[in-house]
Motif scaffolding. Structure first.
Motif, mmCIF file in Angstrom:
data_model
loop_
_atom_site.group_PDB
_atom_site.id
_atom_site.type_symbol
_atom_site.label_atom_id
_atom_site.label_comp_id
_atom_site.label_asym_id
_atom_site.label_seq_id
_atom_site.Cartn_x
_atom_site.Cartn_y
_atom_site.Cartn_z
ATOM 1 N N TYR A 143 0.700 -1.178 0.003
ATOM 2 C CA TYR A 143 -0.115 -0.061 -0.001
ATOM 3 C C TYR A 143 0.970 1.323 -0.042
ATOM 4 O O TYR A 143 1.728 1.332 0.416
ATOM 5 C CB TYR A 143 -1.008 0.007 1.205
ATOM 6 N N ARG A 176 0.829 1.335 -10.544
ATOM 7 C CA ARG A 176 -0.290 0.669 -10.131
ATOM 8 C C ARG A 176 -0.886 -0.573 -11.007
ATOM 9 O O ARG A 176 -1.471 -1.172 -10.837
ATOM 10 C CB ARG A 176 -1.599 1.511 -9.882
ATOM 11 N N GLY A 182 -3.067 -5.101 -7.506
ATOM 12 C CA GLY A 182 -3.424 -4.249 -6.411
ATOM 13 C C GLY A 182 -2.351 -3.667 -5.703
ATOM 14 O O GLY A 182 -2.517 -2.957 -4.927
ATOM 15 N N ALA A 185 -2.022 0.436 -3.929
ATOM 16 C CA ALA A 185 -3.249 0.807 -3.589
ATOM 17 C C ALA A 185 -3.165 1.661 -2.418
ATOM 18 O O ALA A 185 -2.381 1.877 -1.475
ATOM 19 C CB ALA A 185 -4.154 -0.252 -3.351
ATOM 20 N N ASP A 190 -9.464 0.195 -2.356
ATOM 21 C CA ASP A 190 -8.682 0.729 -3.773
ATOM 22 C C ASP A 190 -8.209 -0.630 -4.407
ATOM 23 O O ASP A 190 -8.005 -1.038 -5.344
ATOM 24 C CB ASP A 190 -8.005 1.696 -3.612
ATOM 25 N N CYS A 191 -7.477 -1.365 -3.272
ATOM 26 C CA CYS A 191 -6.540 -2.779 -3.758
ATOM 27 C C CYS A 191 -7.537 -3.758 -4.272
ATOM 28 O O CYS A 191 -7.069 -4.195 -5.236
ATOM 29 C CB CYS A 191 -5.943 -3.139 -2.193
ATOM 30 N N LEU A 192 -8.713 -3.927 -3.935
ATOM 31 C CA LEU A 192 -9.399 -4.928 -4.396
ATOM 32 C C LEU A 192 -9.982 -4.463 -5.806
ATOM 33 O O LEU A 192 -10.266 -5.352 -6.414
ATOM 34 C CB LEU A 192 -10.759 -5.020 -3.371
ATOM 35 N N LEU A 194 -8.487 -2.632 -8.068
ATOM 36 C CA LEU A 194 -7.429 -2.712 -8.969
ATOM 37 C C LEU A 194 -7.315 -4.129 -9.366
ATOM 38 O O LEU A 194 -7.262 -4.465 -10.598
ATOM 39 C CB LEU A 194 -6.144 -2.251 -8.216
ATOM 40 N N GLN A 195 -7.510 -4.883 -8.506
ATOM 41 C CA GLN A 195 -7.461 -6.475 -8.694
ATOM 42 C C GLN A 195 -8.698 -6.916 -9.777
ATOM 43 O O GLN A 195 -8.737 -7.527 -10.478
ATOM 44 C CB GLN A 195 -7.366 -7.498 -7.487
ATOM 45 N N LEU A 248 -9.669 -12.543 -3.858
ATOM 46 C CA LEU A 248 -8.777 -11.408 -3.996
ATOM 47 C C LEU A 248 -7.550 -11.336 -2.902
ATOM 48 O O LEU A 248 -7.873 -12.003 -1.861
ATOM 49 C CB LEU A 248 -9.580 -10.213 -4.141
ATOM 50 N N PRO A 252 -1.345 -7.563 -1.338
ATOM 51 C CA PRO A 252 -0.562 -8.050 -2.520
ATOM 52 C C PRO A 252 1.036 -8.195 -2.380
ATOM 53 O O PRO A 252 1.744 -8.924 -2.904
ATOM 54 C CB PRO A 252 -0.924 -7.219 -3.707
#
Length: 477
Positions: A143, A176, A182, A185, A190-192, A194-195, A248, A252
Motif C-alpha cells: 500500500y 499501479r 493491487g 493501492a 482501492d486494492c480490491l 485494482l485487482q 482476491l 499483494p
C-alpha cells in the motif's frame, strides 16, 4: 530557630540474588539453541574448560590414516601455494554425465521486482527516478503510505526534483499497473478494485466491482440481505460476486520478500520430547550439550609448569589458574543444575497433564497454575516461570509451548479448564448454521447446556482468544 538532629532506627527486609544465583537464572531462561551458544562461548573464553572427547576418538593417536593426496598437499607451506588443479577430483569415467551445480538466487524484494518491470518499459531515466521514490513509499503489504501531495513535497525538498501533479499521477498510475495486481493501492477498497479491473469483464465480476466501489461499507458489515435488495439481485448472483471478492489478495505486497532466512527464524527447536508407548510416557530432555570437564593443566596449581618463573610470576599464575578453575567448576555445576531443574519441572507437568499426553485432546487438559508445579517440585514460582518460558515440547500430536499447559480454572468451584471450554466453544461454532451464526448470548446458552456456566463477557473473551469474529462477521450468504 535552631536546627535539631534526630536519630531514628528502621528495620527493612530485602531479598537480593547473589551473582551465582543471577547467573543460574540467566541460564535457566535460555532455550536449547541459546544454551548451546552459551556453552560454546564459555569454552572459548575459559581455558580451564574442556570438552570431553568421545570414546571412539580417544586412543587413536598415532594411527596413520593420511592418503597419498594428503601427503602431497602437505608439501606446500600454506593453502595459497596449492595449485587449483590439486583441488579438482577426476573420478568419473568418460560415459558419466556431469552436472554443473546451479546456484539458486534469493527471491527478489518487492521494490526490486517493481523496478525490474519498469526497466523493461520505455520509461525515461527521470521518470524512473521518480518511480523509485514512489515505490520506496510502499509498505510491506504493497500500500502507498503517503499522499500524492506529500510525495510531491518530498521530491522537491529531499531529492530536489520538481514535477507537476499531473505527471506524478501518471507515474503512480504506471506503478499501479504492475504485478502483482493491487500494488500501490491507497486502501483496501482501492486494492480490491485494482485487482477486479484486471479480471475478465464477466457478469459476476462487474457486480463484484460495483459492490467494492459503491457498497463496500455494507459489504464489510455483511448485511447481505440489504445488499441484495439495494443491488436488485438474487442470493445466488450475490454469492458469486462475493466469492470473487473473497478470492482476491488483500496484501499483494506480501507475495514477495519471504526468504529462506525468514523461514529459519520461524523454526522451533523443541527442548523436550514426550514419547508414547501404549499408556507409557517417556520424557526426554533434548540435550545437544557436550560433556564438560576441567582441563588437566588446571586441575593442580600449575607450579610444575612454572618452576623456572620468578616468585611474583608464579603467584600471579597460580591466582589465574585458581580463578579460571573456579569459574569452570561453577559453570559446570550451574549447567548440571539447569538440566536437572528443567527435567524435574517438565516431569511434573507430564504427570499433572498425563491424560492430555496420552490422548492429545485439549479437553483433557486439567486446570494447572505455577503453584501446582511448584508444590510438586519444591521450586519457587519464579523458577517455574523461568524454566517454562520460551521452551517447547514435541509430542506425537505436535509441538507445544510449555506455557500452553498452564490454564486457570474458569470458576473456583469448577474443575473445567480454559482449554476445555475453548474446545467446547470451537465445536459449537464449527457446527453452527453459517447462514444464522450464534451470537454470544446463544453461545453462552449452548455452553450452559454442556455444563459450563459462564458470563456473557467471559464467552466473548474466549471467543476472541480463539480468533473467531462476532456472529455478524461469520454470517454467510
Amino acid at each position: 530557630m535552631k536546627g535539631s538532629l534526630k536519630l531514628s532506627l528502621t528495620q527493612k527486609l530485602q531479598q537480593r540474588l547473589s551473582p551465582l544465583q543471577m547467573r543460574f537464572v540467566r541460564l535457566l531462561e535460555m532455550n536449547g539453541p541459546e544454551i548451546e551458544d552459551e556453552v560454546r562461548r564459555e569454552v572459548d573464553d575459559n581455558p580451564a574448560l574442556e570438552v570431553v572427547n568421545d570414546s571412539a576418538v580417544e586412543g587413536q593417536e598415532g594411527v596413520f590414516n593420511e592418503s597419498a593426496e594428503d601427503l602431497q598437499l602437505a608439501d606446500y607451506r600454506n593453502e595459497d601455494e596449492i595449485p587449483s588443479y590439486r583441488f579438482e577430483a577426476n573420478n568419473r569415467s568418460k560415459n558419466d554425465e556431469y552436472f554443473e551445480p546451479v546456484a539458486v538466487a534469493e527471491e527478489n524484494s518487492l521494490s526490486d521486482s517493481l523496478m525490474a518491470q519498469l526497466a523493461e518499459t520505455d520509461v525515461s531515466p527521470f521518470d524512473l527516478q521518480i518511480a523509485r521514490y514512489i515505490i520506496g513509499n510502499l509498505d510491506d503489504n504493497g500500500y502507498l503510505t503517503r499522499t500524492l501531495d506529500q510525495i510531491l513535497d518530498d521530491l522537491a525538498i529531499n531529492a530536489g526534483i520538481e514535477v507537476d501533479m499531473d505527471h506524478l499521477r501518471e507515474l503512480v498510475k504506471r506503478v499501479r499497473s504492475l504485478d502483482p495486481p493491487g500494488i500501490c493501492a491507497y486502501d483496501l477498497r482501492d486494492c480490491l478494485a485494482l485487482q477486479l479491473r484486471r479480471l475478465s469483464p464477466t457478469g459476476p465480476r462487474k457486480l463484484a466491482l460495483e459492490i467494492v466501489e459503491h457498497y463496500f461499507d455494507i459489504f464489510s458489515l455483511r448485511h447481505f440481505d440489504r445488499l441484495a435488495s439495494m443491488l436488485g439481485v438474487g442470493k445466488e448472483e450475490l454469492r458469486e460476486a462475493v466469492d470473487i471478492i473473497r478470492s482476491l489478495n488483500p496484501k499483494p505486497g506480501g507475495q514477495l520478500g519471504d526468504s529462506a532466512g525468514d523461514e529459519k527464524l520461524r523454526h522451533i527447536i523443541p527442548d523436550f520430547t514426550v514419547e508414547l508407548d501404549g499408556d507409557k510416557l517417556t520424557l526426554i530432555l533434548v540435550n545437544n550439550l557436550p560433556e564438560l570437564t576441567i582441563e588437566e593443566s588446571f586441575v593442580s596449581d600449575g607450579a610444575q609448569f612454572l618452576s623456572d618463573s620468578s616468585p611474583r610470576a608464579l603467584q600471579e599464575a597460580k591466582a589465574f589458574i585458581a580463578r579460571k578453575r573456579e569459574d569452570a567448576t561453577e559453570f559446570i555445576d550451574l549447567l548440571r543444575l539447569r538440566q536437572e531443574t528443567l527435567y524435574k519441572v517438565m516431569s511434573a507437568i507430564v504427570r499433572y497433564q498425563h491424560d492430555f499426553f496420552i490422548s492429545d485432546d485439549e479437553a483433557k487438559l486439567r486446570p494447572m497454575i505455577l503453584k501446582d508445579i511448584a508444590e510438586k517440585t519444591g521450586y519457587d514460582l519464579s523458577v517455574i516461570s523461568r524454566a517454562t518460558a520460551g521452551k517447547y515440547v514435541a509430542t506425537p500430536g505436535g509441538v507445544y509451548p510449555l506455557k500452553f499447559f498452564f490454564n486457570e480454572k474458569v470458576n473456583n468451584d469448577e474443575e473445567s479448564s480454559a482449554h476445555e471450554i475453548l474446545a467446547a466453544m470451537r465445536e459449537i461454532i464449527n457446527g453452527e448454521d453459517p447462514h444464522n451464526p450464534l451470537n454470544d448470548d446463544a453461545l453462552m446458552q449452548r455452553l450452559s447446556e454442556k455444563g459450563y456456566e459462564l458470563a456473557r463477557r467471559t464467552v466473548a473473551k474466549y471467543r476472541e482468544r480463539l480468533g473467531i469474529p462476532v456472529a455478524r462477521l461469520r454470517k454467510q450468504i
